[in-house]
Design an enzyme around this catalytic site. Sequence first.
Site, PDB file in Angstrom:
ATOM      1  N   PHE A  39       0.812  -1.222   0.000  1.00  0.00           N
ATOM      2  CA  PHE A  39       0.000   0.000   0.000  1.00  0.00           C
ATOM      3  C   PHE A  39       0.839   1.264   0.000  1.00  0.00           C
ATOM      4  O   PHE A  39       0.360   2.324  -0.373  1.00  0.00           O
ATOM      5  CB  PHE A  39      -0.938   0.015   1.232  1.00  0.00           C
ATOM      6  CG  PHE A  39      -0.251   0.423   2.510  1.00  0.00           C
ATOM      7  CD1 PHE A  39      -0.070   1.756   2.823  1.00  0.00           C
ATOM      8  CD2 PHE A  39       0.229  -0.534   3.409  1.00  0.00           C
ATOM      9  CE1 PHE A  39       0.579   2.141   3.988  1.00  0.00           C
ATOM     10  CE2 PHE A  39       0.874  -0.158   4.577  1.00  0.00           C
ATOM     11  CZ  PHE A  39       1.054   1.185   4.862  1.00  0.00           C
ATOM     12  N   LYS A  79      -1.236  -7.217  -9.197  1.00  0.00           N
ATOM     13  CA  LYS A  79      -2.189  -7.350  -8.079  1.00  0.00           C
ATOM     14  C   LYS A  79      -1.803  -6.269  -7.064  1.00  0.00           C
ATOM     15  O   LYS A  79      -0.904  -6.442  -6.256  1.00  0.00           O
ATOM     16  CB  LYS A  79      -2.054  -8.758  -7.455  1.00  0.00           C
ATOM     17  CG  LYS A  79      -3.294  -9.280  -6.755  1.00  0.00           C
ATOM     18  CD  LYS A  79      -3.828  -8.398  -5.644  1.00  0.00           C
ATOM     19  CE  LYS A  79      -3.044  -8.485  -4.357  1.00  0.00           C
ATOM     20  NZ  LYS A  79      -3.507  -7.482  -3.341  1.00  0.00           N
ATOM     21  N   SER A 102       5.511  -6.891   3.311  1.00  0.00           N
ATOM     22  CA  SER A 102       6.078  -7.189   4.630  1.00  0.00           C
ATOM     23  C   SER A 102       6.867  -8.500   4.594  1.00  0.00           C
ATOM     24  O   SER A 102       6.654  -9.349   3.719  1.00  0.00           O
ATOM     25  CB  SER A 102       4.952  -7.283   5.658  1.00  0.00           C
ATOM     26  OG  SER A 102       4.049  -8.292   5.272  1.00  0.00           O
ATOM     27  N   CYS A 138       9.536   1.918   3.419  1.00  0.00           N
ATOM     28  CA  CYS A 138      10.474   0.835   3.748  1.00  0.00           C
ATOM     29  C   CYS A 138      11.879   1.369   3.886  1.00  0.00           C
ATOM     30  O   CYS A 138      12.770   0.671   4.357  1.00  0.00           O
ATOM     31  CB  CYS A 138      10.434  -0.247   2.693  1.00  0.00           C
ATOM     32  SG  CYS A 138      11.028   0.345   1.122  1.00  0.00           S
ATOM     33  N   GLU A 159       9.224  -4.217  13.044  1.00  0.00           N
ATOM     34  CA  GLU A 159       9.019  -3.081  12.141  1.00  0.00           C
ATOM     35  C   GLU A 159       7.722  -2.398  12.569  1.00  0.00           C
ATOM     36  O   GLU A 159       6.657  -3.026  12.563  1.00  0.00           O
ATOM     37  CB  GLU A 159       8.890  -3.567  10.692  1.00  0.00           C
ATOM     38  CG  GLU A 159       8.657  -2.424   9.724  1.00  0.00           C
ATOM     39  CD  GLU A 159       8.437  -2.874   8.278  1.00  0.00           C
ATOM     40  OE1 GLU A 159       7.725  -3.866   8.054  1.00  0.00           O
ATOM     41  OE2 GLU A 159       8.973  -2.209   7.378  1.00  0.00           O
TER      42      GLU A 159
END
Length: 498
Positions: free
Chosen positions: A149, A173, A226, A281, A383
């Site tokens: 996202f 996707k 993730s 990230c 994280e």
Amino acid sequence: MKRISHWIDGRVVESTSGNAAPVFDPATGEQTGAVDLASVDEVDAAVATARAAAVEWRATPLSRRAEVMFRLRELFDANRKEIASIVSAEHGKVVSDAMGEVARGLENIEFACGIPQLMKGEYSEQAAGGIDVYSIRQPLGVVAGITPFNFPAMVPVWMFANALACGNTFVLKPSEKDPSVSLYLAELLAQAGLPSGCFNVVQGDKAAVDRLLEHPDIAAVSFVGSTPIAKYIYETGTSNGKRVQALGGAKNHMLVLGDADLDMAADAAVSAGYGSAGERCMAISVVLAADAIADELVGKIAERIPSIKVGPGDEPDNEMGPLITAEHRDRVRGYVDGAPGEGATVVVDGREGVADANGGQGFFLNPTLLDNVSTDMACYRDEIFGPVLSVVRVGGYQDGIETINANQFANGTAIFTRDGGAARQFQFDVHVGMVGLNVPIPVPVSYYSFGGWKASLFGDTHMYGPEGINFYTRGKVVTSRWPDPATSRVDLGFPETR
Ligand code: NAD
């Protein structure tokens, strides 16, 4: 309410699966749309379309494929603001930050414009008597991209620009949390002249992903998300015989040595820690402060935080928006709630005074600063992916490098120092894929490749740039002998490529 559907064979296709997921405006907490969730049959339809389109697309001349990329570059550039505002409306990041995402995506398209040069092979004349040997690179066929996202425009571009330019066809996707921009990108690709069927979007969740991972006609899968899901994608995809690159999560450390310019380091920590609400990230989430300067550095970071403007992404003065969902906001808050009990100090508490958009219904959390964090605490180990910066105090260089190298994640890292020797030693010693020397967010430019080490990347190939071209092609070596090439004809026309 807006319905967000698939893009198959050059047009929007509504799902008949009966499954959908809500899409929110994170700044208000209101549901603004519903995204279709593909059935197995719908994924199969997208893959079948991509497979059929691959026959002609791989045979399309390089100059024509480059032309499509050049046109896409122009369209992407002309529509920067539109792309950024679509991203901001569903992701929540401020439009100025979304413009940065668009700019970095544009660079990836520009790289792909050079595809004729990038796909060149090698040639050895007279490898043996009358024998020449040469190498060529060919596309894989149908490739899939599964994206997170947090960069709903840029990360798909990281993948499809090179994949398409190399002659593959693509099934994307996107994240179901901010899916709309994927359809806008599909429209731009169609306007750029990409033939129908070469680029397809299936909206969906785990069911769609699992079908892509097992589908016999998918040759390769690129994933960004993730770490637990990256590992799953890598293991499942490779066990089904696919080439897979799966980029995972991160915990990026910034080591500040005693000789660093502390104002520059504090500016960098605040920018890289709280930009995009920490949902990057490559965000800095841990500052490793040398004991000698730790008090002063924490003070300088803390004094900068109150001036950060937090609010809805579409208001031009705002610098930081909300988090992606209420659940994620609550999860991030949970780390702040738990930190004092583990011995950390909450220096700036972002749970206080959160932006009051729509009567407090938005998914906001203000910038938070934790000090005296140690490596056994949950806020260090996991994280967090939110606007929470943790300061871990270290003795100096050696202590800092050992801390970084002991962490399971290894996406990005940075050192702040005036000592060139220490910086060079850091570059040599650190077990991390992307390194900044006085640069807090060292995202490689598009003609290098992006990727971490350890739990931040599963697979051998980094994303985009030269490694992206390698990932989306496979090599072939031809050994040839031509005893008498006696065919020729007269043609006075100027030689054309198409
Ligand atoms: P995520 O892993 O939850 O989702 C990523 C994609 O996987 C989405 O398309 C989602 O629909 C799909 N997915 C989710 N659960 C799945 C399951 N159980 N089975 C199959 N597919 C599943 O990640 P996110 O929350 O969208 O994105 C944030 C994460 O992405 C962070 O961990 C961040 O560090 C990471 N990230 C990494 C990079 C990088 O380059 N290393 C870049 C951006 C984001």
